[in-house]
Enzyme design. Structure first.
Site, PDB file in Angstrom:
ATOM      1  N   GLU A 142       0.815  -1.246  -0.062  1.00  7.60           N
ATOM      2  CA  GLU A 142      -0.170   0.012  -0.190  1.00  7.60           C
ATOM      3  C   GLU A 142       0.835   1.219   0.039  1.00  7.60           C
ATOM      4  O   GLU A 142       2.001   1.162   0.503  1.00  7.60           O
ATOM      5  CB  GLU A 142      -0.983  -0.185   1.180  1.00  7.60           C
ATOM      6  N   CYS A 154       3.280   8.439   0.997  1.00  7.01           N
ATOM      7  CA  CYS A 154       4.311   7.290   1.867  1.00  7.01           C
ATOM      8  C   CYS A 154       4.248   6.120   1.016  1.00  7.01           C
ATOM      9  O   CYS A 154       3.378   5.475   0.831  1.00  7.01           O
ATOM     10  CB  CYS A 154       3.269   7.258   3.044  1.00  7.01           C
ATOM     11  N   CYS A 205       7.879  -7.306   6.838  1.00  9.22           N
ATOM     12  CA  CYS A 205       8.818  -6.634   7.100  1.00  9.22           C
ATOM     13  C   CYS A 205       9.649  -7.582   8.117  1.00  9.22           C
ATOM     14  O   CYS A 205       8.621  -8.476   8.855  1.00  9.22           O
ATOM     15  CB  CYS A 205       8.688  -5.412   8.218  1.00  9.22           C
ATOM     16  N   CYS A 207       8.883  -5.550  14.831  1.00 14.07           N
ATOM     17  CA  CYS A 207       8.794  -4.423  15.688  1.00 14.07           C
ATOM     18  C   CYS A 207       7.227  -4.996  16.368  1.00 14.07           C
ATOM     19  O   CYS A 207       6.078  -5.419  15.762  1.00 14.07           O
ATOM     20  CB  CYS A 207       8.543  -3.101  15.247  1.00 14.07           C
ATOM     21  N   CYS A 238       0.163   5.352  10.410  1.00 16.45           N
ATOM     22  CA  CYS A 238       1.218   4.818  10.521  1.00 16.45           C
ATOM     23  C   CYS A 238       0.954   3.356  11.130  1.00 16.45           C
ATOM     24  O   CYS A 238       0.467   3.290  12.168  1.00 16.45           O
ATOM     25  CB  CYS A 238       2.122   5.492  11.693  1.00 16.45           C
TER      26      CYS A 238
HETATM   27  N1  SAH Z   1      10.373   0.531   8.619  1.00 20.34           N
HETATM   28  C1  SAH Z   1      10.596   1.812   8.750  1.00 20.34           C
HETATM   29  C2  SAH Z   1       9.587   2.746   8.066  1.00 20.34           C
HETATM   30  C3  SAH Z   1       8.083   2.336   8.077  1.00 20.34           C
HETATM   31  S1  SAH Z   1       7.129   2.586   9.673  1.00 20.34           S
HETATM   32  C4  SAH Z   1      10.618   2.469  10.252  1.00 20.34           C
HETATM   33  O1  SAH Z   1      10.253   1.640  11.052  1.00 20.34           O
HETATM   34  O2  SAH Z   1      11.064   3.410  10.295  1.00 20.34           O
HETATM   35  C5  SAH Z   1       6.876   4.116   9.776  1.00 20.34           C
HETATM   36  C6  SAH Z   1       6.686   4.397  11.091  1.00 20.34           C
HETATM   37  O3  SAH Z   1       5.528   3.931  11.958  1.00 20.34           O
HETATM   38  C7  SAH Z   1       7.534   4.144  12.120  1.00 20.34           C
HETATM   39  O4  SAH Z   1       8.025   5.139  12.821  1.00 20.34           O
HETATM   40  C8  SAH Z   1       7.296   3.236  13.089  1.00 20.34           C
HETATM   41  O5  SAH Z   1       7.623   3.280  14.360  1.00 20.34           O
HETATM   42  C9  SAH Z   1       5.671   3.726  12.942  1.00 20.34           C
HETATM   43  N2  SAH Z   1       4.438   2.841  13.405  1.00 20.34           N
HETATM   44  C10 SAH Z   1       4.477   1.516  13.214  1.00 20.34           C
HETATM   45  N3  SAH Z   1       3.380   0.828  13.795  1.00 20.34           N
HETATM   46  C11 SAH Z   1       2.728   2.028  14.300  1.00 20.34           C
HETATM   47  C12 SAH Z   1       1.387   1.984  15.060  1.00 20.34           C
HETATM   48  N4  SAH Z   1       0.692   1.093  15.272  1.00 20.34           N
HETATM   49  N5  SAH Z   1       1.135   3.134  15.363  1.00 20.34           N
HETATM   50  C13 SAH Z   1       1.720   4.323  15.297  1.00 20.34           C
HETATM   51  N6  SAH Z   1       3.171   4.445  14.571  1.00 20.34           N
HETATM   52  C14 SAH Z   1       3.497   3.088  14.117  1.00 20.34           C
HETATM   53 FE1  SF4 Z   2       9.308  -3.110   9.966  1.00 20.92          FE
HETATM   54 FE2  SF4 Z   2       9.339  -2.127  12.607  1.00 20.92          FE
HETATM   55 FE3  SF4 Z   2       9.174  -0.448  10.476  1.00 20.92          FE
HETATM   56 FE4  SF4 Z   2       7.143  -1.745  11.199  1.00 20.92          FE
HETATM   57  S1  SF4 Z   2       7.991  -0.251  12.349  1.00 20.92           S
HETATM   58  S2  SF4 Z   2       7.727  -1.345   9.132  1.00 20.92           S
HETATM   59  S3  SF4 Z   2       8.315  -3.826  11.842  1.00 20.92           S
HETATM   60  S4  SF4 Z   2      10.747  -1.716  10.964  1.00 20.92           S
END
Ligand code: SAH
Ligand code: SF4
Length: 347
Positions: free
Chosen positions: A93, A106, A113, A117, A331
């Protein structure tokens, strides 16, 4: 017979090399690049300033990939979510967020991934595969047909630095004057903190960097972001300090606020201390809840107090409202068509 090359996987110098390998003039590469990215040509027959012979020869050795959005959902706040399905059935997406005269897209860099996380929906799916450079830039090409795009952030699905080679290639196409013509100020890569790759990115291209810090102690970060066990906070923060930033630019420190977990004033205090010697701006992202995840959104009072603590100490802070929440475009809510697997390796 060799498989045909997807021209959208080439940076301009790579395209020059490809053409010169076929005995063609190098300047043809610039012409083709402009057709692909500035005139959005989808076929060689569109490229009317190339001779018919050259176009026919290109047909033999190359093709032009394209993406069309399968669905567009529009949120109440104007956020637009696009689903892109690739020929192998995988999907990602992209989300377009209109805000104060900007239209930030975005984009995704991987299907799923590998970083796992704990709070992220994409992370609950394993890595299915990397996107090619073409699949990354085609998200931009496709969305631009629907609406203007002024800024690009690699904050969609996937960890961009875990697909570094293709992401660098895509960035070079995005930034090229003959390509998509984005200014380096308008392209941001967000990472969970892959330290050697951060340095490599900085050496290869000039872009803005965002780092998802999300915790102020190794104990908590180890738990919610397994990558921290490989690159703990001190190592990550040193990589931020060493990242080559042009002029007076700042690193964006992203901080997902998890209710009752990392949203106290003690956390704010520690955060301030950790980032004080990095040119920074802080992006507070209230956790977006999703099914099957135990974390909760922070209270408004916790968000306000955290925000105020930093502002009062002269930190530039933006608290992100959860744009596109009603269409699951916020996000950490992106999942393409991924099907939930068991997290058997993460009990
Ligand atoms: N993998 C990269 C980029 C994609 S995630 C990274 O982790 O930076 C983009 C952002 O969304 C990151 O800062 C991540 O911490 C945040 N994020 C992930 N899951 C989330 C959620 N459920 N609520 C709010 N932010 C979230
Ligand atoms: Fe991957 Fe973590 Fe970024 Fe989610 S927040 S996209 S699991 S690196």
């Amino acid at each position: 017979m060799n498989a045909k090359a997807d021209l959208k996987n080439f940076t301009l110098p790579e395209l020059e090399q490809f053409l010169s390998g076929q005995g063609k003039e190098r300047f043809r590469a610039t012409q083709i690049f402009k057709w692909l990215y500035q005139k959005d040509a989808r076929t060689f027959s569109d490229m009317t300033n190339l001779s018919k012979d050259l176009r026919c020869e290109l047909e033999e050795t190359a093709f032009i990939s394209n993406l069309d959005a399968t669905t567009v959902e529009v949120g109440r706040d104007g956020t637009r979510k696009y689903l892109f399905t690739f020929s192998d059935g995988e999907a990602v997406e992209s989300v377009l967020i209109p805000d104060e005269g900007r239209n930030t897209l975005c984009i995704s860099s991987q299907v799923g991934c590998a970083m796992q996380c704990e709070f992220c929906l994409t992370g609950t799916f394993k890595l299915s595969r990397n996107l090619t450079a073409a699949e990354i830039v085609n998200q931009v090409c496709a969305v631009r047909r629907d609406a203007p795009v002024t800024n690009i952030v690699f904050m969609g699905m996937g960890e961009p630095l875990h697909n570094l080679e293709n992401v660098i290639r895509a960035i070079r196409i995005l930034l090229d004057d003959n390509g998509l013509q984005f200014s380096t100020r308008r392209v941001t890569v967000s990472t969970s903190g892959l330290v050697p790759e951060m340095a490599e990115l900085g050496r290869a291209v000039t872009v803005n960097l965002a780092v998802s810090l999300n915790a102020t102690t190794d104990e908590l970060r180890n738990r919610i972001m397994p990558i921290n066990r490989r690159y703990p906070l001190a190592t990550l923060l040193k990589a931020c300090r060493d990242f080559p930033l042009p002029g007076r630019r700042k690193i964006t420190i992203e901080y997902v606020m998890l209710g009752g977990v990392n949203d106290s004033l003690d956390d704010a205090k520690r955060l301030l201390r950790l980032i004080s010697d990095i040119p920074n701006k802080v992006n507070l992202i209230p956790f977006n809840e999703h099914e099957g995840c135990e974390f909760r959104a922070p209270t408004q009072a916790a968000i306000d107090a955290f925000h105020k603590y930093l502002i009062d100490r002269h930190v530039t802070v933006i608290t992100r409202d959860s744009r596109g929440g009603d269409i699951s475009a916020a996000c950490g809510q992106l999942k393409g068509k991924l099907v939930k697997q068991n997290r058997s390796d993460h009990p």
